[in-house]
Write an enzyme that holds these catalytic residues in place. Structure first.
Site, PDB file in Angstrom:
ATOM      1  N   GLU A 133       0.862  -1.195   0.000  1.00 41.64           N
ATOM      2  CA  GLU A 133       0.000   0.000   0.000  1.00 41.64           C
ATOM      3  C   GLU A 133       0.887   1.230   0.000  1.00 41.64           C
ATOM      4  OE1 GLU A 133      -3.363   0.279   2.858  1.00 41.64           O
ATOM      5  OE2 GLU A 133      -3.231   2.445   2.519  1.00 41.64           O
ATOM      6  N   HIS A 173       1.774   4.759  -2.104  1.00 44.21           N
ATOM      7  CA  HIS A 173       1.037   5.619  -3.024  1.00 44.21           C
ATOM      8  C   HIS A 173       1.896   6.609  -3.794  1.00 44.21           C
ATOM      9  CE1 HIS A 173      -2.448   3.915  -1.174  1.00 44.21           C
ATOM     10  NE2 HIS A 173      -2.135   4.393   0.009  1.00 44.21           N
ATOM     11  N   HIS A 232      -9.205   0.118  -0.932  1.00 44.81           N
ATOM     12  CA  HIS A 232      -8.566   1.201  -0.172  1.00 44.81           C
ATOM     13  C   HIS A 232      -9.603   2.228   0.283  1.00 44.81           C
ATOM     14  CE1 HIS A 232      -6.189   4.852   0.531  1.00 44.81           C
ATOM     15  NE2 HIS A 232      -5.212   4.022   0.842  1.00 44.81           N
ATOM     16  N   ASP A 285       2.027   2.338   3.769  1.00 41.30           N
ATOM     17  CA  ASP A 285       1.145   3.480   3.458  1.00 41.30           C
ATOM     18  C   ASP A 285       1.953   4.752   3.196  1.00 41.30           C
ATOM     19  OD1 ASP A 285      -1.280   4.623   2.841  1.00 41.30           O
ATOM     20  OD2 ASP A 285      -2.153   4.443   4.842  1.00 41.30           O
TER      21      ASP A 285
HETATM   22 MN    MN Z   1      -3.286   4.298   1.879  1.00 41.99          MN
END
Ligand code: MN
Length: 320
Positions: free
Chosen positions: A7, A9, A160, A280
């Site tokens: 995850e 980004h 998500h 993340d």
């Molecule tokens: Mn995320």
């Protein structure tokens, strides 16, 4: 230990307009920190990965992206553009990056076509979808052919968080409650439960959905879900209990949760083969996430599964 993170980004050019809701939710200096890092793929991001010992990042367009685009035709065009952009970035660092497709879910046939292209031509690992599209959730009947194609392609779909379609009254007066601190969890866990309640996994039992944030609280409530499910009225009777599908059809990542207690709960609740490492980036501290998983009070064989073995199996990476 080898680490694959799922995850992680980025922001494609011309996608900043979709982030207004995210920007409103955050303190200015924190949002600035993220804005600087999201569009960058080279020295800075790789240095963070190297320092923390992350071998591969599976990259995804930051939330909400095209899930917030109102024009279906524009969304279809921009989906191709963002996936081509991601493919170019991966080609510059092919041993370090992989990709999740970003899909315009406004129209099912369009989404299927782009998913096909991303998996078969661009070698992406699956798709990451930022929640509902204009209030339409992925259990909607229109998506049945999409899920059939997901099964044929044998790829996972990462579900998500994003903002709710509307803001529940219960959050009034407390803006922090409706965002990443809490509201996104409620939204995403409910979306996952909609998929279960729709009977999707009775019809297509091999689908694998990935949830971030240690499973969006779901591993904690399996027993109560099953218990209260059986006394509740349903629009459709399932063949199994909710916890059965959460174990069979879901995997979770450690993104944004660096805490032993929920990690142990998740392993116990849905099984060690369904727990995967993630950070993340750039919204959470990568050093903190990696130190957490390196020092978590779990066995070395469990650590290896979480850090890389489960990702190798689920996303079809070559095992080293
Ligand atoms: Mn995320």
């Amino acid at each position: 230990m080898r680490k694959i993170a799922l995850e992680e980004h980025f922001a494609a050019p011309d996608f900043g307009q979709y982030e207004a809701g995210v920007e409103l939710m955050m303190k200015e200096q924190d949002y600035q920190h993220y804005r600087e890092r999201l569009p960058e793929f080279d020295e800075k991001r790789l240095a963070v990965m190297d320092k923390a010992g992350i071998d591969i990042c599976v990259l995804s367009q930051t939330s909400p992206g095209l899930q917030a685009e109102k024009d279906p035709l524009l969304a279809a065009v921009k989906a191709q553009r963002v996936n081509d952009f991601l493919y170019e970035q991966i080609q510059k660092h092919p041993t370090r990056y992989a990709g999740f497709a970003h899909l315009a879910m406004h129209d099912c046939a369009t989404a299927i076509k782009e998913l096909d292209r991303c998996i078969q031509e661009l070698s992406f690992k699956g798709a990451l979808i930022n929640g509902h599209t204009g209030g339409v959730y992925l259990d909607d009947k229109m998506y049945e052919p999409f899920w059939e194609r997901v099964v044929e392609l044998k790829v996972p779909v990462y579900l998500h968080p994003a903002d709710s379609f509307d803001t529940p009254h219960m959050y009034s007066g407390y803006p922090a409650l409706k965002g990443a601190a809490w509201g996104w969890t409620v939204e995403t866990a409910t979306h996952a439960l909609r998929l279960i309640a729709s009977g999707l996994f009775d019809r297509l039992p091999s689908i694998k959905i990935i949830l971030g944030h240690m499973g969006e609280t779901l591993p904690f409530i399996l027993w109560r879900l099953d218990s209260r499910w059986q006394i509740s009225k349903h629009s459709l009777e399932l063949t199994q209990t909710p916890s059965f599908y959460l174990k069979q059809n879901f995997a979770i990542t450690t993104s944004g949760v660096c805490d032993d207690a929920p990690l142990k709960c998740a392993i116990e609740a849905i099984g060690i083969d369904n727990v995967l490492f993630s950070t993340d980036y750039p919204f959470e501290s990568v050093p903190l996430a990696t130190e957490f998983i390196e020092t978590a009070a779990i066995s070395e064989s469990d650590r290896a599964k979480i850090c890389h073995k489960n990702a190798e199996r689920l996303l079809k990476f070559a095992a080293l």
